[in-house]
Design a protein around this motif. Structure first.
Motif, PDB file in Angstrom:
ATOM      1  N   ASP A  96       5.807  -7.753  -0.076  1.00  0.00           N
ATOM      2  CA  ASP A  96       5.550  -6.349  -0.365  1.00  0.00           C
ATOM      3  C   ASP A  96       6.382  -5.654  -1.497  1.00  0.00           C
ATOM      4  N   ALA A  97       7.409  -6.385  -1.691  1.00  0.00           N
ATOM      5  CA  ALA A  97       8.520  -5.881  -2.903  1.00  0.00           C
ATOM      6  C   ALA A  97       7.620  -6.254  -4.238  1.00  0.00           C
ATOM      7  N   GLU A  98       6.792  -7.090  -4.312  1.00  0.00           N
ATOM      8  CA  GLU A  98       5.930  -7.354  -5.488  1.00  0.00           C
ATOM      9  C   GLU A  98       4.956  -6.444  -5.704  1.00  0.00           C
ATOM     10  N   TRP A  99       4.276  -6.186  -4.627  1.00  0.00           N
ATOM     11  CA  TRP A  99       3.080  -5.063  -4.503  1.00  0.00           C
ATOM     12  C   TRP A  99       3.822  -3.805  -4.896  1.00  0.00           C
ATOM     13  N   GLN A 100       4.924  -3.390  -4.538  1.00  0.00           N
ATOM     14  CA  GLN A 100       5.457  -2.237  -4.899  1.00  0.00           C
ATOM     15  C   GLN A 100       5.845  -2.176  -6.269  1.00  0.00           C
TER      16      GLN A 100
END
Length: 253
Positions: A96-100
């Motif tokens: 999720d952090a990389e998508w964000q």
């Protein structure tokens, strides 16, 4: 279009210190524009370009950079939203952090720059925004789920902005390059198990049989930004060797 068609115009290019952004900044300057390069590391930018430190993931940094451009040159006529980062993998492969993080740079970074620029663009007689999109927005490419999603958002954002700002005299378009010969691709190739084979595969999937050059994309951006394109808005201009629309037979058939 000629070497003087941008005379008297001020342009800002995000991510302009390398690759497509640098080629674009240099071309606009050659054609008469005053060009500011907004980049995390603009140290290698040579005159007549002016480098300004800018982090598109930070709203204050973006507003300060745009403010510096206008404060120094008195106007802003063209914004090229080129800053972006890559991502590899299927939908399962990134957190999720990389998508964000990728969306924050690739999409919201364009929002921040455009939002800061719009008050100044409204005062221009030749206002234009050009966003760097990608063939990944329109073609399903393997191992590019996150990157493709971010560029699909850029394409939709471009069209929505074009509709919002047309009657303010601001044109908004984007370019959709195929796989381009840029430092990011060089980094991907450098860690591939067989860099030569990987490069050959990238070249082969484009109908004209090679990677797109940065100067070719820059030429398309310059057209969209030019006053000569005054009736062109809401367009995604492909620079992809025919990848989006052509279906060639295998060579020799």
């Amino acid at each position: 279009m000629s070497n003087g068609d941008f005379a008297g115009l001020v342009a800002a290019v995000t991510g302009g210190a390398s690759g497509i952004g640098l080629a674009t900044a240099q071309l606009l300057a050659q054609r008469g524009a005053t060009v500011a390069v907004l980049d995390l590391k603009p140290d290698n930018v040579d005159a007549p370009l002016r480098g300004i430190v800018c982090d598109v993931s930070d709203d204050d940094s973006v507003r300060d950079a745009i403010g510096e451009v206008v404060g120094r040159h008195g106007a802003l006529d063209i914004l090229v939203n080129n800053a972006g980062i890559g991502a590899q993998g299927s939908v399962e492969d990134n957190s999720d952090a990389e998508w964000q993080r990728v969306f924050d740079v690739n999409v919201i970074g364009m929002v921040r720059a455009s939002r800061a620029a719009l008050p100044h663009l409204r005062r221009s007689a030749h206002a234009a925004i050009v966003n760097t999109c990608s063939i990944a927005a329109t073609a399903g490419l393997p191992q590019r789920a996150l990157y493709s999603a971010s560029k699909g958002a850029v394409l939709a954002l471009t069209r929505a902005m074009a509709a919002d700002h047309l009657r303010e005299g601001i044109r908004v378009n984007c370019v959709t390059p195929g796989t381009a010969d840029t430092p990011w691709i060089d980094r991907l190739l450098s860690v591939a198990p067989d860099p030569a084979a990987e490069r050959a595969a990238l070249e082969a999937r484009q109908p004209h049989g090679r990677l797109v050059r940065a100067d070719e994309v820059a030429a398309a951006i310059a057209y969209l930004a030019s006053p000569a394109a005054g009736s062109t808005t809401g367009v995604d201009l492909a620079v992809d060797g025919g990848m989006a629309g052509l279906r060639l037979r295998p060579a020799g058939q």
